[in-house]
Design a protein around this motif. Structure first.
Motif, PDB file in Angstrom:
ATOM      1  N   UNK A 108       0.830  -1.208   0.000  1.00 55.00           N
ATOM      2  CA  UNK A 108       0.000   0.000   0.000  1.00 55.00           C
ATOM      3  C   UNK A 108       0.862   1.255   0.000  1.00 55.00           C
ATOM      4  N   UNK A 109       0.385   2.307  -0.673  1.00 51.96           N
ATOM      5  CA  UNK A 109       1.062   3.596  -0.745  1.00 51.96           C
ATOM      6  C   UNK A 109       2.497   3.438  -1.234  1.00 51.96           C
ATOM      7  N   UNK A 110       2.656   2.625  -2.275  1.00 52.92           N
ATOM      8  CA  UNK A 110       3.993   2.305  -2.778  1.00 52.92           C
ATOM      9  C   UNK A 110       4.746   3.533  -3.281  1.00 52.92           C
ATOM     10  N   UNK A 111       4.027   4.549  -3.759  1.00 48.43           N
ATOM     11  CA  UNK A 111       4.697   5.749  -4.258  1.00 48.43           C
ATOM     12  C   UNK A 111       5.276   6.580  -3.121  1.00 48.43           C
ATOM     13  N   UNK A 112       4.610   6.583  -1.972  1.00 49.43           N
ATOM     14  CA  UNK A 112       5.109   7.317  -0.808  1.00 49.43           C
ATOM     15  C   UNK A 112       4.622   6.635   0.464  1.00 49.43           C
ATOM     16  N   UNK A 113       5.308   5.586   0.911  1.00 55.59           N
ATOM     17  CA  UNK A 113       4.855   4.835   2.086  1.00 55.59           C
ATOM     18  C   UNK A 113       4.782   5.677   3.353  1.00 55.59           C
ATOM     19  N   UNK A 114       5.581   6.736   3.432  1.00 53.35           N
ATOM     20  CA  UNK A 114       5.587   7.549   4.647  1.00 53.35           C
ATOM     21  C   UNK A 114       4.331   8.398   4.795  1.00 53.35           C
ATOM     22  N   UNK A 115       3.533   8.487   3.741  1.00 51.64           N
ATOM     23  CA  UNK A 115       2.372   9.386   3.767  1.00 51.64           C
ATOM     24  C   UNK A 115       1.227   8.848   4.606  1.00 51.64           C
ATOM     25  N   UNK A 116       1.227   7.555   4.890  1.00 53.16           N
ATOM     26  CA  UNK A 116       0.110   6.947   5.604  1.00 53.16           C
ATOM     27  C   UNK A 116       0.559   6.492   6.985  1.00 53.16           C
ATOM     28  N   UNK A 117      -0.157   6.944   7.996  1.00 54.48           N
ATOM     29  CA  UNK A 117       0.180   6.577   9.357  1.00 54.48           C
ATOM     30  C   UNK A 117      -0.799   5.592   9.959  1.00 54.48           C
ATOM     31  N   UNK A 118      -0.288   4.721  10.802  1.00 52.93           N
ATOM     32  CA  UNK A 118      -1.112   3.749  11.520  1.00 52.93           C
ATOM     33  C   UNK A 118      -0.566   3.621  12.940  1.00 52.93           C
ATOM     34  N   UNK A 119      -1.380   3.240  13.910  1.00 54.84           N
ATOM     35  CA  UNK A 119      -0.930   3.272  15.303  1.00 54.84           C
ATOM     36  C   UNK A 119      -0.085   2.065  15.700  1.00 54.84           C
ATOM     37  N   UNK A 120       0.874   2.324  16.586  1.00 51.80           N
ATOM     38  CA  UNK A 120       1.638   1.240  17.196  1.00 51.80           C
ATOM     39  C   UNK A 120       0.729   0.547  18.200  1.00 51.80           C
ATOM     40  N   UNK A 121       0.401  -0.726  17.992  1.00 46.39           N
ATOM     41  CA  UNK A 121      -0.556  -1.384  18.891  1.00 46.39           C
ATOM     42  C   UNK A 121      -0.060  -1.464  20.325  1.00 46.39           C
ATOM     43  N   UNK A 122       1.258  -1.504  20.511  1.00 44.82           N
ATOM     44  CA  UNK A 122       1.810  -1.604  21.860  1.00 44.82           C
ATOM     45  C   UNK A 122       1.534  -0.346  22.677  1.00 44.82           C
ATOM     46  N   UNK A 123       1.419   0.808  22.015  1.00 42.59           N
ATOM     47  CA  UNK A 123       1.163   2.073  22.706  1.00 42.59           C
ATOM     48  C   UNK A 123      -0.319   2.325  22.932  1.00 42.59           C
ATOM     49  N   UNK A 124      -1.180   1.527  22.346  1.00 48.22           N
ATOM     50  CA  UNK A 124      -2.614   1.733  22.442  1.00 48.22           C
ATOM     51  C   UNK A 124      -3.101   2.745  21.427  1.00 48.22           C
ATOM     52  N   UNK A 125      -4.393   2.704  21.154  1.00 45.86           N
ATOM     53  CA  UNK A 125      -5.010   3.644  20.209  1.00 45.86           C
ATOM     54  C   UNK A 125      -6.461   3.847  20.599  1.00 45.86           C
ATOM     55  N   UNK A 126      -6.996   5.019  20.217  1.00 47.94           N
ATOM     56  CA  UNK A 126      -8.309   5.405  20.716  1.00 47.94           C
ATOM     57  C   UNK A 126      -9.213   5.919  19.599  1.00 47.94           C
ATOM     58  N   UNK A 127     -10.512   5.685  19.770  1.00 48.71           N
ATOM     59  CA  UNK A 127     -11.546   6.170  18.854  1.00 48.71           C
ATOM     60  C   UNK A 127     -12.557   6.988  19.651  1.00 48.71           C
ATOM     61  N   UNK A 128     -12.927   8.156  19.135  1.00 45.86           N
ATOM     62  CA  UNK A 128     -13.970   8.951  19.779  1.00 45.86           C
ATOM     63  C   UNK A 128     -15.347   8.408  19.396  1.00 45.86           C
ATOM     64  N   UNK A 129     -16.366   8.818  20.176  1.00 42.29           N
ATOM     65  CA  UNK A 129     -17.714   8.270  19.996  1.00 42.29           C
ATOM     66  C   UNK A 129     -18.265   8.460  18.583  1.00 42.29           C
ATOM     67  N   UNK A 130     -18.205   9.671  18.012  1.00 48.36           N
ATOM     68  CA  UNK A 130     -18.762   9.809  16.661  1.00 48.36           C
ATOM     69  C   UNK A 130     -18.083   8.905  15.641  1.00 48.36           C
ATOM     70  N   UNK A 131     -16.782   8.668  15.812  1.00 43.61           N
ATOM     71  CA  UNK A 131     -16.070   7.832  14.850  1.00 43.61           C
ATOM     72  C   UNK A 131     -16.426   6.367  15.030  1.00 43.61           C
TER      73      UNK A 131
END
Length: 462
Positions: A149-172
């Motif tokens: 994915x994003x082979x032209x610019x892999x740095x453009x897409x961010x995803x969370x480190x699962x070890x640090x945890x990640x959060x979603x707000x209610x509307x999302x």
């Protein structure tokens, strides 16, 4: 002049009216509006660790005296094993907690949440808006693990480190819970959980990107809202070398290419090891199981190994490790990890992938990274009558489907790797004391072994 006056009056009227329109207040999150989801597993060791983590969180909440969050163990949400991939679980999570929760925080069993800091962090983000929070990771080059994915610019897409945890707000999370009920995922396979969740949330640019939060940490430092311990826990002395039987799958065309790599690297750390091939080769030696070689799948060969492991001709050991002839592995680290597991329990351990999890599918331990089975798991599977539909069926997937049908969970460890080291982000694999990597394409496998595993028997047993 009249027109000017009228225009001025209208502007004054609307301008004055707008001053008196009450805007909705920006409400901050409270602790009792937080649902913390511990991504627990059904194996007894992981259940114990998850309950310990839950008690720590609730104790800290009691000490704070600012309310009590909901702390949920994911494996208790329902009987469906596929909930580990999170997206199938969102509708149920939303249905149960959607009216009361402002935030969902997803953490691993070894992730610590520091509630007093976490609460301050979440107050920065208005709960009326869609937020996707975490410690941002990005690929430095296109990766097979992420389907390039994003082979032209892999740095453009961010995803969370699962070890640090990640959060979603209610509307999302509420919107995601609705989407997931009518929208198909782009792939039937679940490989890297948080990357695929980030892709689903991003929705080809229509949804929010990950917001990087510096207080979501993996290493302990000042002002962290989360921290992480380790993927390789210390459960005591490593299991004995004699407790593991290693089965290496090979075939004649690789005898002179791949087997020498195994012999010059990790074979010395095994007490019980056999090479299973389509021909007998006394120089290795190999064992012919009477199953013809196949170019892919190797299900027939793997099931023959399972039956052979239970035969009277074999030493009665606790653990069976099945690997490919191009798998690089640290047996000392595996022995250390296995101390955490009860061999009297049906255990299927490895790098967990999922297939069709949105359609009531199944999970499996990837073959190239190494499949570790307790004797109880092997016995349960063989006695169940579950089998290959063809000799060249994908052995790891068939095993996963069989284990799912008999109620044996697939236990995940991110220390096993289906791909090569360069296919993973360095910050995710360097601290993990990795156990395995797979494939010899365009690399010097002996050099990779030396770099990652050479001294593991010294470093990891001190």
């Amino acid at each position: 002049m009249w027109l000017t006056a009228v225009n001025w009056s209208l502007c004054f009227f609307f301008g004055s009216a707008s001053v008196h329109v009450e805007q909705p207040a920006q409400r901050s999150a409270e602790l009792e509006e937080l649902v913390i989801v511990i991504q627990s597993q059904r194996n007894s060791y992981h259940v114990q660790r998850s309950y310990q983590r839950k008690e720590e969180i609730l104790q800290e909440a009691a000490n704070l005296g600012q309310g009590v969050p909901v702390v949920l163990l994911l494996h208790e949400l329902s009987d469906y094993e596929g909930n580990w991939s999170i997206l199938p679980a969102l509708p149920l999570l939303s249905a149960i907690y959607g009216e009361s929760a402002s935030w969902f925080l997803f953490i691993e069993e070894e992730t610590t949440a520091i509630l007093r800091v976490l609460l301050k962090v979440l107050k920065r983000y208005p709960v009326q808006e869609e937020w996707f929070l975490g410690q941002r990771l990005h690929d430095n080059k296109p990766s097979i693990v992420h389907h390039y994915a994003f082979s032209e610019d892999p740095t453009s897409f961010g995803y969370p480190d699962p070890a640090a945890g990640w959060a979603l707000s209610a509307p999302l999370y509420q919107r995601l819970a609705e989407r997931i009920q009518y929208e198909n995922l782009k792939s039937d396979f679940t490989i890297d959980l948080t990357h695929e969740i980030a892709l689903f949330i991003w929705e080809d640019g229509r949804g929010p990107k990950l917001t990087s939060v510096p207080e979501f940490c993996t290493e302990t430092r000042d002002n962290c809202a989360t921290t992480f311990t380790t993927y390789l826990p210390n459960c005591g002395d490593p299991v004995s070398k004699t407790d593991i039987f290693v089965a290496v799958k090979t075939c004649e065309k690789f005898h002179s290419v791949r087997i020498p790599v195994v012999k010059s690297t990790w074979e010395k750390d095994a007490t019980h090891l056999e090479y299973y091939s389509d021909v007998t080769d006394a120089s290795i030696p190999t064992i012919k199981l009477g199953v013809p070689n196949t170019e892919k799948g190797h299900c027939g060969k793997t099931f023959a190994i399972l039956r052979h492991f239970l035969s009277e001709a074999m030493p009665k050991v606790d653990w069976l490790l099945i690997v490919d002839d191009d798998t690089l592995i640290s047996l000392p680290r595996l022995r250390r990890l296995l101390r955490c597991y009860d061999p009297k329990e049906a255990v299927s351990l490895g790098e967990r992938y999922g297939y069709g999890l949105m359609q009531n599918g199944y999970s499996y331990a990837t073959g190239g990274g190494g499949m570790v089975l307790s004797r109880m798991a092997v016995s349960s599977l063989v006695s169940s009558g579950c089998s290959c539909y063809s000799d060249d069926a994908p052995d790891d997937m068939i095993l996963g489907r069989c284990f799912t049908s008999i109620g044996v969970p697939i236990t995940h460890s991110p220390l096993f790797h289906q791909a090569q080291p360069d296919d993973y982000l360095g910050t995710r694999i360097n601290p993990q004391h990795s156990i395995s990597f797979h494939k010899h394409w365009n690399i010097d496998p002996v050099a990779v072994y030396r770099n990652w595993f050479q001294d593991s028997h010294l470093r990891d047993e001190l």
